[in-house]
Design a protein around this motif. Structure first.
Motif, short mmCIF file in Angstrom:
data_model
loop_
_atom_site.label_atom_id
_atom_site.label_comp_id
_atom_site.label_asym_id
_atom_site.label_seq_id
_atom_site.Cartn_x
_atom_site.Cartn_y
_atom_site.Cartn_z
N MET A 85 0.84 -1.18 0.00
CA MET A 85 0.00 0.00 0.00
C MET A 85 0.89 1.24 0.00
O MET A 85 1.88 1.32 0.72
N ALA A 86 0.57 2.21 -0.81
CA ALA A 86 1.37 3.43 -0.89
C ALA A 86 1.32 4.19 0.42
O ALA A 86 0.29 4.28 1.06
N SER A 87 2.46 4.75 0.82
CA SER A 87 2.50 5.48 2.07
C SER A 87 1.86 6.85 1.90
O SER A 87 2.02 7.51 0.87
N CYS A 88 1.12 7.28 2.91
CA CYS A 88 0.45 8.59 2.87
C CYS A 88 1.41 9.66 3.36
O CYS A 88 2.32 9.40 4.16
N ALA A 89 1.21 10.87 2.89
CA ALA A 89 2.02 12.00 3.35
C ALA A 89 1.70 12.28 4.82
O ALA A 89 0.57 12.08 5.27
N PRO A 90 2.68 12.75 5.57
CA PRO A 90 2.43 13.07 6.99
C PRO A 90 1.38 14.16 7.11
O PRO A 90 1.29 15.04 6.24
N PRO A 91 0.59 14.13 8.17
CA PRO A 91 -0.41 15.19 8.37
C PRO A 91 0.26 16.53 8.69
O PRO A 91 1.44 16.58 9.04
N LYS A 92 -0.50 17.61 8.52
CA LYS A 92 -0.01 18.95 8.83
C LYS A 92 -0.27 19.25 10.31
O LYS A 92 -1.34 18.93 10.83
N LEU A 93 0.72 19.85 10.96
CA LEU A 93 0.59 20.13 12.39
C LEU A 93 1.12 21.52 12.67
O LEU A 93 2.24 21.87 12.26
N CYS A 94 0.34 22.29 13.38
CA CYS A 94 0.73 23.66 13.72
C CYS A 94 2.04 23.69 14.50
O CYS A 94 2.22 22.93 15.45
N ASN A 95 2.98 24.53 14.05
CA ASN A 95 4.28 24.77 14.72
C ASN A 95 5.28 23.63 14.54
O ASN A 95 6.38 23.69 15.10
N PHE A 96 4.91 22.57 13.78
CA PHE A 96 5.84 21.47 13.58
C PHE A 96 5.81 21.01 12.11
O PHE A 96 4.77 21.11 11.44
N VAL A 97 6.95 20.51 11.66
CA VAL A 97 7.05 19.89 10.33
C VAL A 97 7.28 18.40 10.55
O VAL A 97 8.28 18.01 11.19
N LEU A 98 6.38 17.56 10.08
CA LEU A 98 6.51 16.11 10.23
C LEU A 98 7.22 15.54 9.01
O LEU A 98 6.90 15.89 7.87
N THR A 99 8.16 14.63 9.25
CA THR A 99 8.96 14.07 8.15
C THR A 99 8.77 12.56 8.07
O THR A 99 7.66 12.10 7.80
N GLU A 100 9.80 11.78 8.36
CA GLU A 100 9.73 10.34 8.17
C GLU A 100 8.85 9.64 9.21
O GLU A 100 8.71 10.10 10.34
N ARG A 101 8.25 8.52 8.79
CA ARG A 101 7.45 7.72 9.71
C ARG A 101 8.38 6.81 10.50
O ARG A 101 9.21 6.10 9.93
N LEU A 102 8.25 6.82 11.82
CA LEU A 102 9.10 6.01 12.70
C LEU A 102 8.49 4.66 13.00
O LEU A 102 9.20 3.69 13.30
N GLY A 103 7.16 4.56 12.97
CA GLY A 103 6.51 3.31 13.28
C GLY A 103 5.00 3.50 13.34
O GLY A 103 4.50 4.63 13.30
N SER A 104 4.28 2.38 13.44
CA SER A 104 2.82 2.47 13.51
C SER A 104 2.27 1.29 14.27
O SER A 104 2.91 0.24 14.39
N GLY A 105 1.07 1.49 14.83
CA GLY A 105 0.38 0.44 15.58
C GLY A 105 -1.08 0.42 15.21
O GLY A 105 -1.50 0.94 14.17
N THR A 106 -1.89 -0.20 16.07
CA THR A 106 -3.32 -0.35 15.79
C THR A 106 -4.01 0.99 15.67
O THR A 106 -4.84 1.21 14.78
N TYR A 107 -3.69 1.91 16.58
CA TYR A 107 -4.41 3.18 16.64
C TYR A 107 -3.56 4.39 16.27
O TYR A 107 -4.10 5.48 16.09
N ALA A 108 -2.25 4.22 16.17
CA ALA A 108 -1.40 5.41 16.02
C ALA A 108 -0.26 5.18 15.04
O ALA A 108 0.18 4.05 14.81
N THR A 109 0.21 6.30 14.47
CA THR A 109 1.41 6.32 13.64
C THR A 109 2.35 7.38 14.24
O THR A 109 1.90 8.46 14.62
N VAL A 110 3.62 7.03 14.33
CA VAL A 110 4.59 7.95 14.94
C VAL A 110 5.51 8.50 13.85
O VAL A 110 6.06 7.75 13.04
N TYR A 111 5.64 9.83 13.83
CA TYR A 111 6.49 10.52 12.86
C TYR A 111 7.61 11.26 13.58
O TYR A 111 7.45 11.72 14.72
N LYS A 112 8.72 11.41 12.87
CA LYS A 112 9.77 12.32 13.33
C LYS A 112 9.36 13.72 12.90
O LYS A 112 8.80 13.92 11.82
N GLY A 113 9.61 14.70 13.77
CA GLY A 113 9.22 16.06 13.44
C GLY A 113 10.21 17.08 13.95
O GLY A 113 11.09 16.78 14.76
#
Length: 465
Positions: free
Chosen positions: A1-29
């Motif tokens: 499955m193609a990876s989705c772009a990181p979501p937009k977050l106020c005051n932060f720039v999200l870059t690479e995905r660090l990992g994911s689970g059932t309910y959450a995805t963790v990004y470096k920012g």
């Protein structure tokens, strides 16, 4: 499955995905401020949250907001928009303990002890606040860097405030889950101690104790009455084996309790590397030098040893290369002086050994009517004779003989034999304490060498990358 772009977050720039689970995805920012702080952002999609997951998330935020500890990942902030909830967390550049173990197959015991001290200090705070993590596993233990890594507990998604044992839902990862969680669903914070035991086992031997191909097979192994087996080829220290045995008790009532766990000899929280280690060491070693100059050699030796028990952790704690080199030089200097003092005092100790053996022969002659006492004295004699050959075996023998002799002493009627036995017990206890100090000194030297070797292996790994 193609990876989705990181979501937009106020005051932060999200870059690479660090990992994911059932309910959450963790990004470096990165923060958009001038500091450009690096963070880890846990993104939870609102549509994925059921009632239980929402409650877990609220508890996680509440717990992390109220905790600040050097070995617990910090929650810096949290935000939300129409689609997601964002937890802005401290970033740990060294990855997780699971990857760290796999990349090295298994870890040296001294490094495991340091990691376990750091985990224990975090659990001590949670214990004091009546919080159970309930999902302790190597994947949830993050490392600050690839060089001189510090361990931090992460992912409090299953954590609970626990006032008493009660019925609970099934939580955590099966491979690290305590038997009472799998079997009865009635558990308390002691379930975390079982998980610590599984983590310790995996760090020592490179694999968890109940590796299985299915949940059914895993459940059978966890609930089995068969004793925990240690693979051949690795021989942990007696203190490490004892802790592992006490942690991996299937019945919670047989498992070590938290206060005993924090005080265990392998954990030794008192001498955990910290910002206070150098200050404590300096105070003790200054007093050691004064006693040395005054000619009070036994007192000086004791203070040198106590000081080194804090100076070596200070060496492990220090990250600046130049200060680390200076500390290493000081450690070697004080160890050398302590060994010189020990050599000076050995002759007196050898004379005391002969006197002790003579006293024991007299006691044996007085104790022909007490077979149990004779056997305990015989074991004590063997312990003294083993002191130069094998300190660990000698200490084990001393402990066994003293266990018997103290019981016999309490039951002995007043008289000459009781007085002689009391004096001998005091002497043997002093000998046992001396051996413990000698073992600590030996392990201190090994710890320095191992730390140097470990640092070198980390540098080599980084240069290859």
């Amino acid at each position: 499955m193609a990876s989705c772009a990181p979501p937009k977050l106020c005051n932060f720039v999200l870059t690479e995905r660090l990992g994911s689970g059932t309910y959450a995805t963790v990004y470096k920012g990165y923060s958009k401020s001038a500091i450009r702080e690096v963070v880890a952002v846990k993104c939870i999609a609102k549509k994925s949250l059921n009632r239980a997951a929402t409650e877990n998330l609220l508890v996680e935020i509440e717990i992390l907001k109220g905790i600040k500890h050097p070995h617990i990942v910090e929650l810096k902030d949290f935000q939300w928009d129409n689609e997601n909830i964002y937890l802005i967390m401290e970033f740990c550049a060294g990855g997780d303990l699971s990857h760290f173990i796999r990349s090295r197959r298994r870890l040296p015991e001294q490094l495991i002890r340091r990691f376990l001290q750091q985990l224990s200090s975090a659990l001590k705070l949670l214990y004091e606040q009546k919080i159970a993590h309930l999902d302790l596993k190597p994947q949830n233990l993050l490392l600050t860097s690839s060089t001189n890594p510090q361990l931090k507990v992460a992912d409090f998604g299953f954590a609970q405030y626990m006032q008493h044992e009660d019925g609970h839902s099934l939580r955590g990862s099966p491979l690290y889950m305590a038997p009472e969680m799998v079997c009865s669903r009635h558990y308390d914070a002691k379930a975390d101690l079982w998980s610590v035991g599984v983590i310790l086992y995996e760090a020592l031997f490179g694999q968890p104790p109940f590796a299985s191909k299915s949940f059914t097979e895993l459940e059978e192994k966890i609930l089995s009455k068969d004793p925990i087996k240690m693979p051949p080829g690795v021989q942990p220290s007696p203190e490490c084996c004892d802790l592992l045995y006490q942690l991996l008790q299937r019945r919670p009532q047989d498992r070590v309790c938290f206060p005993e766990f924090f005080q265990h000899a392998f954990i030794d929280l008192e001498h955990m590397p910290s910002s206070q280690s150098l200050k404590t060491a300096t105070s003790l070693l200054t007093r050691a030098v004064w006693k040395d100059q005054d000619g009070d050699l036994p007192a000086a030796l004791g203070l040198y040893r106590q000081g080194l028990e804090h100076l070596i952790p200070a060496l492990h704690y220090e990250s600046d290369p130049q200060r680390k080199t200076a500390l290493r030089s000081k450690v070697s200097e004080y160890i050398s002086r302590a060994e010189e003092l020990k050599a000076v005092l050995v002759s007196a100790s050898e004379a005391a050994s002969q006197q002790s053996l003579s006293n024991m022969e007299l006691l044996k002659a007085m104790s022909k009517d007490n077979l149990r006492l004779c056997e305990a004295l015989k074991l004590a004699s063997c312990a003294i004779q083993h002191e130069k050959k094998d300190m660990y075996q000698a200490l084990k023998m001393h402990r066994e003989s003293l266990g018997e002799l103290i019981i016999i002493l309490e039951a002995e009627d007043a008289g000459r034999r009781k007085d002689s036995l009391h004096a001998e017990v005091q002497h043997l206890m002093a000998r046992a304490e001396q051996i413990k100090e000698d073992i600590k000194m030996k392990e201190s030297k090994a710890s320095i060498m191992e730390n140097d070797a470990f640092s070198e292996s980390i540098r080599n790994a980084c240069s290859i990358q």
